[in-house]
Design a protein around this motif. Structure first.
Motif, short mmCIF file in Angstrom:
data_model
loop_
_atom_site.label_atom_id
_atom_site.label_comp_id
_atom_site.label_asym_id
_atom_site.label_seq_id
_atom_site.Cartn_x
_atom_site.Cartn_y
_atom_site.Cartn_z
N GLU A 12 -8.06 6.90 -2.36
CA GLU A 12 -8.18 5.49 -1.98
C GLU A 12 -6.84 4.94 -1.47
O GLU A 12 -6.79 4.21 -0.49
N ALA A 13 -5.76 5.31 -2.15
CA ALA A 13 -4.43 4.85 -1.73
C ALA A 13 -4.08 5.39 -0.35
O ALA A 13 -3.53 4.67 0.49
N SER A 72 3.49 5.51 -5.80
CA SER A 72 3.38 5.43 -7.26
C SER A 72 2.28 6.33 -7.79
O SER A 72 2.47 7.03 -8.80
N VAL A 73 1.14 6.33 -7.14
CA VAL A 73 0.04 7.19 -7.56
C VAL A 73 0.42 8.65 -7.42
O VAL A 73 0.15 9.47 -8.31
N ARG A 81 2.05 1.63 -3.51
CA ARG A 81 0.95 2.09 -4.36
C ARG A 81 0.70 3.59 -4.17
O ARG A 81 0.52 4.33 -5.14
N ARG A 82 0.70 4.04 -2.92
CA ARG A 82 0.48 5.46 -2.65
C ARG A 82 1.58 6.31 -3.28
O ARG A 82 1.31 7.33 -3.92
N GLN A 131 0.82 -1.21 0.00
CA GLN A 131 0.00 0.00 0.00
C GLN A 131 0.86 1.27 0.00
O GLN A 131 0.50 2.26 -0.63
N ARG A 184 -6.09 3.48 2.25
CA ARG A 184 -5.60 2.11 2.43
C ARG A 184 -4.30 2.05 3.21
O ARG A 184 -4.05 1.10 3.95
N VAL A 185 -3.44 3.04 3.05
CA VAL A 185 -2.19 3.07 3.82
C VAL A 185 -2.52 3.18 5.30
O VAL A 185 -1.94 2.47 6.13
N GLU A 215 -8.24 7.77 -7.06
CA GLU A 215 -7.22 6.74 -6.84
C GLU A 215 -6.26 7.14 -5.72
O GLU A 215 -5.89 6.32 -4.88
N LEU A 216 -5.88 8.41 -5.70
CA LEU A 216 -4.98 8.88 -4.64
C LEU A 216 -5.68 8.85 -3.29
O LEU A 216 -5.09 8.42 -2.29
#
Length: 180
Positions: free
Chosen positions: A122-123, A49-50, A46-47, A43, A126-127, A119-120
């Motif tokens: 959500e990331a 990367s986004v 992903r954060r 996560q 989730r973190v 998307e950001l």
């Protein structure tokens, strides 16, 4: 005499079973920590990367893009010892860039901005959840490892003492409010 030996044997078997059950429980907690850490790492990646993708998309103003890109890049490249600091700095950069609701609105109005903002958001959400799950598992393992029976009988084996992942994971309010 025989009855006493049988009772001693029964007590020893019961204690052995209890210690075995406790060691198994501790092993399962350590496996849960490993799984939670892997999920947290995924996560965080992903954060970052986004955030990096958003910074290079040209949707944000140049100063915000530079701040966000550098923080995301540092978080992705950080060594394990400095990871918590780098991830906290990315959280601070996200809050600085998206502190103003007008910046979030400008992002959402850009082509593809709505999807990128969602998307950001959500990331980021989730973190926070992944970190909470990881730290809960660490807390449960620490509480069990503090018991005398675990220390005296060395039920933890050679497993390292679990460490919580402490970072600033506060979400940018304007970004999360708009995504909800």
């Amino acid at each position: 005499m025989t009855a006493t030996l049988i009772w001693i044997l029964v007590v020893l078997v019961a204690v052995g079973l209890y210690l075995s059950w406790t060691a198994g429980r501790l092993d399962r907690l350590h496996a849960r920590i490993d799984a939670a850490r892997a999920a947290l790492d995924a996560q965080l990646l992903r954060r970052a990367s986004v955030a990096q993708e958003l910074a290079t998309s040209g949707v944000l103003d140049p100063a915000a893009s530079m701040v966000l890109y550098e923080a995301a890049h540092a978080a992705r490249q950080a060594e394990e010892e400095l990871r918590e600091v780098a991830e906290s700095e990315l959280s601070q950069a996200l809050r600085a860039v998206f502190a103003d609701a007008q910046q979030v609105d400008a992002l959402r109005e850009a082509p593809g901005g709505e999807a990128a903002a969602n998307e950001l958001a959500e990331a980021v959400r989730r973190v926070s959840m992944a970190r909470r799950f990881h730290n809960d598992a660490v807390g449960a393992a620490r509480r069990l490892r503090e018991h005398r029976k675990v220390r005296w009988f060395r039920l933890a084996g050679h497993a390292p003492f679990p460490l919580a992942f402490e970072m600033d994971d506060e979400s940018p309010a304007a970004l999360v409010e708009r995504a909800a």
